[in-house]
Motif scaffolding. Structure first.
Motif, mmCIF file in Angstrom:
data_model
loop_
_atom_site.group_PDB
_atom_site.id
_atom_site.type_symbol
_atom_site.label_atom_id
_atom_site.label_comp_id
_atom_site.label_asym_id
_atom_site.label_seq_id
_atom_site.Cartn_x
_atom_site.Cartn_y
_atom_site.Cartn_z
ATOM 1 N N GLU A 1 33.653 78.504 67.303
ATOM 2 C CA GLU A 1 34.474 77.936 68.374
ATOM 3 C C GLU A 1 34.792 76.490 68.088
ATOM 4 O OE1 GLU A 1 32.916 76.857 72.042
ATOM 5 O OE2 GLU A 1 31.052 76.097 71.211
ATOM 6 N N VAL A 2 35.777 75.986 68.848
ATOM 7 C CA VAL A 2 36.210 74.602 68.732
ATOM 8 C C VAL A 2 35.964 73.933 70.082
ATOM 9 C CG1 VAL A 2 38.214 73.097 68.381
ATOM 10 C CG2 VAL A 2 38.008 75.228 67.077
ATOM 11 N N ASN A 3 35.232 72.835 70.084
ATOM 12 C CA ASN A 3 34.972 72.090 71.320
ATOM 13 C C ASN A 3 35.821 70.830 71.306
ATOM 14 O OD1 ASN A 3 32.589 73.552 72.705
ATOM 15 N ND2 ASN A 3 31.989 73.437 70.558
ATOM 16 N N THR A 4 36.811 70.758 72.185
ATOM 17 C CA THR A 4 37.723 69.605 72.156
ATOM 18 C C THR A 4 37.093 68.364 72.792
ATOM 19 O OG1 THR A 4 38.762 70.330 74.209
ATOM 20 C CG2 THR A 4 39.831 70.983 72.142
ATOM 21 N N PHE A 5 36.063 68.581 73.620
ATOM 22 C CA PHE A 5 35.332 67.411 74.114
ATOM 23 C C PHE A 5 33.835 67.681 74.028
ATOM 24 C CE2 PHE A 5 33.754 64.068 76.825
ATOM 25 C CZ PHE A 5 34.436 62.998 76.277
ATOM 26 N N PRO A 6 33.280 67.496 72.830
ATOM 27 C CA PRO A 6 31.877 67.846 72.598
ATOM 28 C C PRO A 6 30.930 66.954 73.384
ATOM 29 C CG PRO A 6 32.767 66.643 70.721
ATOM 30 C CD PRO A 6 33.916 66.906 71.638
ATOM 31 N N GLY A 7 29.747 67.469 73.631
ATOM 32 C CA GLY A 7 28.714 66.712 74.331
ATOM 33 C C GLY A 7 28.338 65.445 73.582
ATOM 34 N N MET A 8 27.988 64.419 74.334
ATOM 35 C CA MET A 8 27.528 63.160 73.740
ATOM 36 C C MET A 8 26.241 62.723 74.433
ATOM 37 S SD MET A 8 31.238 61.398 73.292
ATOM 38 C CE MET A 8 32.599 62.448 72.751
ATOM 39 N N THR A 9 25.379 63.695 74.674
ATOM 40 C CA THR A 9 24.067 63.437 75.279
ATOM 41 C C THR A 9 23.115 63.069 74.145
ATOM 42 O OG1 THR A 9 23.203 65.666 74.981
ATOM 43 C CG2 THR A 9 24.609 65.307 76.903
ATOM 44 N N PRO A 10 21.887 62.623 74.499
ATOM 45 C CA PRO A 10 20.958 62.252 73.412
ATOM 46 C C PRO A 10 20.697 63.370 72.395
ATOM 47 C CG PRO A 10 20.175 61.411 75.501
ATOM 48 C CD PRO A 10 21.370 62.263 75.820
ATOM 49 N N ILE A 11 20.788 64.634 72.799
ATOM 50 C CA ILE A 11 20.529 65.704 71.836
ATOM 51 C C ILE A 11 21.796 66.084 71.043
ATOM 52 C CG2 ILE A 11 20.934 67.613 73.463
ATOM 53 C CD1 ILE A 11 19.440 69.409 71.846
ATOM 54 N N SER A 12 22.959 65.651 71.526
ATOM 55 C CA SER A 12 24.235 66.185 71.011
ATOM 56 C C SER A 12 24.532 65.782 69.573
ATOM 57 C CB SER A 12 25.384 65.740 71.905
ATOM 58 O OG SER A 12 25.214 66.235 73.211
ATOM 59 N N MET A 13 25.204 66.685 68.880
ATOM 60 C CA MET A 13 25.463 66.529 67.451
ATOM 61 C C MET A 13 26.624 65.581 67.137
ATOM 62 S SD MET A 13 23.325 68.174 65.624
ATOM 63 C CE MET A 13 23.955 68.828 64.077
ATOM 64 N N PHE A 14 27.672 65.584 67.968
ATOM 65 C CA PHE A 14 28.876 64.829 67.594
ATOM 66 C C PHE A 14 28.583 63.354 67.305
ATOM 67 C CE2 PHE A 14 32.629 62.276 68.352
ATOM 68 C CZ PHE A 14 33.564 62.891 67.531
ATOM 69 N N PRO A 15 27.945 62.629 68.234
ATOM 70 C CA PRO A 15 27.695 61.207 67.931
ATOM 71 C C PRO A 15 26.770 61.003 66.731
ATOM 72 C CG PRO A 15 27.019 61.760 70.193
ATOM 73 C CD PRO A 15 27.493 63.023 69.574
ATOM 74 N N LYS A 16 25.830 61.917 66.546
ATOM 75 C CA LYS A 16 24.907 61.787 65.407
ATOM 76 C C LYS A 16 25.643 61.975 64.079
ATOM 77 C CE LYS A 16 20.855 63.555 67.781
ATOM 78 N NZ LYS A 16 20.084 64.773 67.999
ATOM 79 N N MET A 17 26.548 62.958 64.056
ATOM 80 C CA MET A 17 27.263 63.230 62.805
ATOM 81 C C MET A 17 28.228 62.089 62.489
ATOM 82 S SD MET A 17 27.667 67.377 62.630
ATOM 83 C CE MET A 17 28.476 67.622 64.187
ATOM 84 N N LEU A 18 28.840 61.539 63.540
ATOM 85 C CA LEU A 18 29.739 60.401 63.346
ATOM 86 C C LEU A 18 28.956 59.205 62.767
ATOM 87 C CD1 LEU A 18 32.686 59.440 65.528
ATOM 88 C CD2 LEU A 18 30.959 57.689 65.263
#
Ligand code: ATP
Ligand code: MG
Ligand code: MG
Ligand code: MG
Length: 331
Positions: free
Chosen positions: A294-311
């Motif tokens: 799937e594609v998440n157009t607004f991914p989670g940015m909580t402490p566990i979330s992957m998007f900010p970590k990968m960035l």
């Protein structure tokens, strides 16, 4: 004078609380950016916007946030930090387009079609991107249930999913017909459309795809590992007692697998006409096949979330990333 940015979080969907945690992260990231003044409001299920002190506001066509006493504050830019309705579904973005207010994230069409798991799959197939085998149900009628039962018999285990949710809400692993009836009832209570997907024994890989300084960045895949006895459910995502582990960069993938994921991500980003950001989720099966989940157009940015970590792992600073997008949109 600073750019007046409005952070809208909450929303009317099942991910209201998750969205507040994403908003905390965004607020923190923009806190020390001197040329951007951020105002945070929480949207409730009826679309009402409240500030921290409980004051109620609405967004006007004059691009202002209007308080109950009639006082106004200009809105130059909106950060719609809402997972699910009406943010990730594109409805709020439609209103922002109508009012001519620039905003963070994907447009209304891309949002709508990615948030619906059925349309996502139709688009992915049209783009030639492999995705998980599934049956599509449009009602909880006997005929449609028969399709689900057949899928279960054929595949042995399936995932029943409401088409219009995130954070694994309305998503159930089903291995027998009793569970099927219960899962369909729950999924249809949330959504008019339901998917019955083949349950794959998989590694779960996630890619952050975003625009940084005008360039599309596709990170190497990270990995989430749910405990053996369950899947990456709502509890495993957010509960205090979560046993899920995340890795910012998946290990042991072949060059060919990495290249496949990179190309599929690039193609999905372009073909679905995504903007600014997305998190694209993949399954890698034991026999080496890769499917786009799937594609998440607004991914989670909580402490566990992957998007900010990968960035961050890609060497980028979220604060700079978002503030430069804001400045660009205003310029
Ligand atoms: P997100 O929080 O990423 O938006 P979501 O609610 O959109 O999640 P999915 O990502 O489709 O839902 O599924 C949630 C989880 O269920 C996956 O991360 C995975 O653990 C499991 N899962 C879903 N579909 C399958 C499948 N076909 N085979 C195996 N596991 C699956
Ligand atoms: Mg999702
Ligand atoms: Mg989601
Ligand atoms: Mg997912």
């Amino acid at each position: 004078t600073p750019i007046q940015a409005l952070l809208i979080c909450g929303g009317g969907g099942s991910e209201h609380d998750v969205s507040l945690r994403t908003a905390d992260f965004i607020e923190e990231q923009l806190q020390n950016v001197s040329d951007i003044a951020l105002t945070r409001v929480v949207m409730d299920a009826s679309g009402r916007l409240s500030d921290r002190n409980g004051g109620v506001h609405y967004l006007s066509q004059q691009r202002q946030l209007v308080a109950e006493d009639g006082s106004t504050r200009d809105v130059h830019y909106v950060v719609p930090a809402i997972h699910g309705y009406p943010g990730e579904t594109g409805d709020l973005q439609s209103q922002l387009e109508l009012f001519g207010i620039p905003y963070f994230g994907c447009g209304p069409e891309a949002s709508k079609l990615c948030f619906n798991k059925v349309t996502t799959k139709l688009w992915l197939t049209a783009l030639g991107i492999d995705n998980t085998p599934y049956q599509f149900l449009f009602s909880n009628s006997e005929e449609e249930i028969a399709k689900a039962t057949m899928a279960l018999r054929q595949w042995g285990a399936v995932f029943v999913k409401a088409s219009n949710q995130g954070s694994s809400v309305g998503c159930f692993r089903v291995t027998n017909e009793e569970q099927m009836a219960e899962a369909l009832t729950q999924a249809f209570a949330l959504s008019p459309y339901v998917l019955v997907e083949k349950s794959l024994k998989v590694r779960e890989l996630e890619v952050a795809a975003y625009r940084y300084a005008g360039e599309l960045v596709i990170t190497p895949p990270g990995e989430v590992c749910a405990p053996e006895d369950t899947f990456y459910s709502y509890e495993e995502k957010y509960a205090e007692a979560s046993r899920a582990r995340t890795f910012v960069e998946a290990q042991g993938l072949s060059q060919a697998q990495l290249a496949w994921i990179h190309e599929a991500s690039k193609r999905a980003f372009a073909g679905l006409q995504l903007k600014d950001l997305s998190r694209i989720d993949f399954f890698l099966t034991d026999d080496g096949n890769i499917y786009l989940n799937e594609v998440n157009t607004f991914p989670g940015m909580t402490p566990i979330s992957m998007f900010p970590k990968m960035l961050a792992h890609a060497g980028h600073n979220f604060s700079e990333y978002l503030s430069s997008l804001i400045r660009q949109a205003i310029a």
